[in-house]
Design an enzyme around this catalytic site. Structure first.
Site, PDB file in Angstrom:
ATOM      1  N   ASP A   1       0.873  -1.179   0.000  1.00 29.90           N
ATOM      2  CA  ASP A   1       0.000   0.000   0.000  1.00 29.90           C
ATOM      3  C   ASP A   1       0.905   1.222   0.000  1.00 29.90           C
ATOM      4  OD1 ASP A   1       0.736  -0.187   3.003  1.00 29.90           O
ATOM      5  OD2 ASP A   1      -0.214   1.763   2.814  1.00 29.90           O
TER       6      ASP A   1
ATOM      7  N   HIS B   1      -5.649   8.427 -13.711  1.00 31.42           N
ATOM      8  CA  HIS B   1      -4.493   7.978 -14.497  1.00 31.42           C
ATOM      9  C   HIS B   1      -3.473   7.246 -13.619  1.00 31.42           C
ATOM     10  CE1 HIS B   1      -1.085   7.793 -17.179  1.00 31.42           C
ATOM     11  NE2 HIS B   1      -0.384   8.248 -16.166  1.00 31.42           N
TER      12      HIS B   1
HETATM   13 ZN   LIG Z   1      -3.651   7.372 -18.508  1.00 30.11          ZN
END
Ligand SMILES: [Zn+2]
Length: 374
Positions: A260, A329
């Site tokens: 994590d 993203h």
């Molecule tokens: Zn991307």
């Protein structure tokens, strides 16, 4: 475990919980306050996220574990039906709280929010995570600063081991799976001794803690090399608070199952974006007229629809959408990275994957690790 890599210590597996299972090697995004900042759960599922982390320290202080329990537990409260791991709060007591004092009984500290005084004991930490209804709970440990003397680390690690035993004694039948945390600082004999003592107690999984606190990456690799052979083959292994895509690949090669880190989400909000050719800072003037996506090889929503120039504009204009698109993203990048690692293990080509990747990244080798937890 489904498969062991023939050329490294990497493992392919699945971890079962009361809220479904997740494939390993895995990356768990960090939902500090019960949210992965700026995204809704359906978006996380779409990104391929199978499990998330919640911070006990933050949820205990606000809104409070009892409130969350009354409202049906953390899964209901945050509308996330898949596995949740909660940490013990030990790291946040160490990094955020004021006036902390460690004793045999537990950790006394002052809230960073309102200065109120609290005592977290190993037993209490198990109770809080029970009330939250998490799937994987962590024992309370003392996070050791780096560097620390051998004597200090020895005393602290011994306390962490006693706390682990108390945590296990307080566990009930329907409680979350309880994972122990191997400490021992940067000292081989203390790491090995701690791992052996915890394994004797027979936990459901083992984490390696106290890394990514400023130590050189080469030292972190050594510690993993020393520690993982002492952990049972059939139990999950979790490297806490690590890290960059390359740190994760290193960890996988040394036998770690899941990770994590706040890095992909925090970096996204700061305009730092991961690409297959390295990180970019979207605020830079060079992207002002750049009509290309962040990464031409990326299939995420952001890269399908938006240019670097638009993302730079959103960032500079301080638009909320900037955080959302950047986070979509970066998390896609991480999920895709882990998917490719799993595929490489499955197809017996992890070593080739590693070699191809390492040849591109020599320059980052001397970097020191940065704190990566919430
Ligand atoms: Zn991307």
């Amino acid at each position: 475990m489904i498969k062991k890599d023939g050329y490294s210590r990497a493992r392919l597996g699945r971890i079962d919980t009361d809220h479904g299972s997740f494939s390993t090697p895995a990356f768990l995004p960090v939902g500090t306050q019960g949210s992965i900042k700026s995204l809704i759960p359906e978006e996380l599922v779409h990104l391929g996220v199978e499990a998330i982390l919640g911070n006990t320290y933050h949820l205990y202080l606000r809104p409070g574990h009892e409130t969350i329990e009354r409202l049906g537990g953390l899964h209901t409260f945050i509308h996330w039906e898949k596995p949740i791991l909660t940490d013990s709060g030990g790291y946040q007591v160490f990094s955020l709280a004021k006036l902390r004092k460690i004793s045999e009984e537990g950790a006394t500290f002052q809230s960073h929010l309102d200065g109120s005084r609290h005592l977290l004991t190993p037993e209490r930490v198990v109770e809080i995570q029970r009330a939250l209804g998490s799937d994987i709970a962590m024992v309370l440990d003392e996070c050791i600063p780096y560097p620390s003397s051998y004597e200090y680390v020895k005393t602290s690690t011994s306390l962490t081991t006693r706390w682990a035993r108390r945590s296990l004694k307080n566990k009930r039948e329907n409680d979350p799976a309880l994972f122990a945390i191997v400490q021992g600082g940067m000292y081989r004999d203390l790491r090995e001794d701690c791992a052996q003592r915890l394994v004797e107690m027979n936990f459901e999984g083992y984490a390696i803690g106290g890394l990514s606190v400023g130590e050189p990456k080469s030292l972190r690799r050594e510690i993993l090399e020393w520690t993982t052979p002492w952990l049972p083959e059939n139990a999950p292994r979790y490297l806490m608070g690590v890290g960059t895509p390359e740190d994760i690949l290193d960890g996988v090669m040394l036998g770690i199952d899941f990770f994590d880190c706040v890095l992909p989400t925090r970096n996204a909000r700061n305009g730092m974006l991961f690409t297959t050719t390295g990180k970019i800072s979207i605020k830079q003037a060079q992207y002002g007229d750049d009509g290309r996506p962040i990464d031409e090889h990326c299939s995420c929503y952001t890269c399908q629809h938006y240019s670097r120039a638009y993302l730079r504009h959103l960032y500079l204009a301080n638009e909320i959408l900037s955080s959302r698109l950047n986070t979509l993203h970066n998390l896609h990048f991480y999920m895709e990275w882990l998917r490719r690692i799993r595929e490489a293990i499955r197809e017996d080509r992890l070593l080739d994957f590693y070699k191809t990747y390492s040849s591109h990244r020599k320059e980052g080798e001397a970097e020191r690790s940065a704190p990566c937890q919430a």
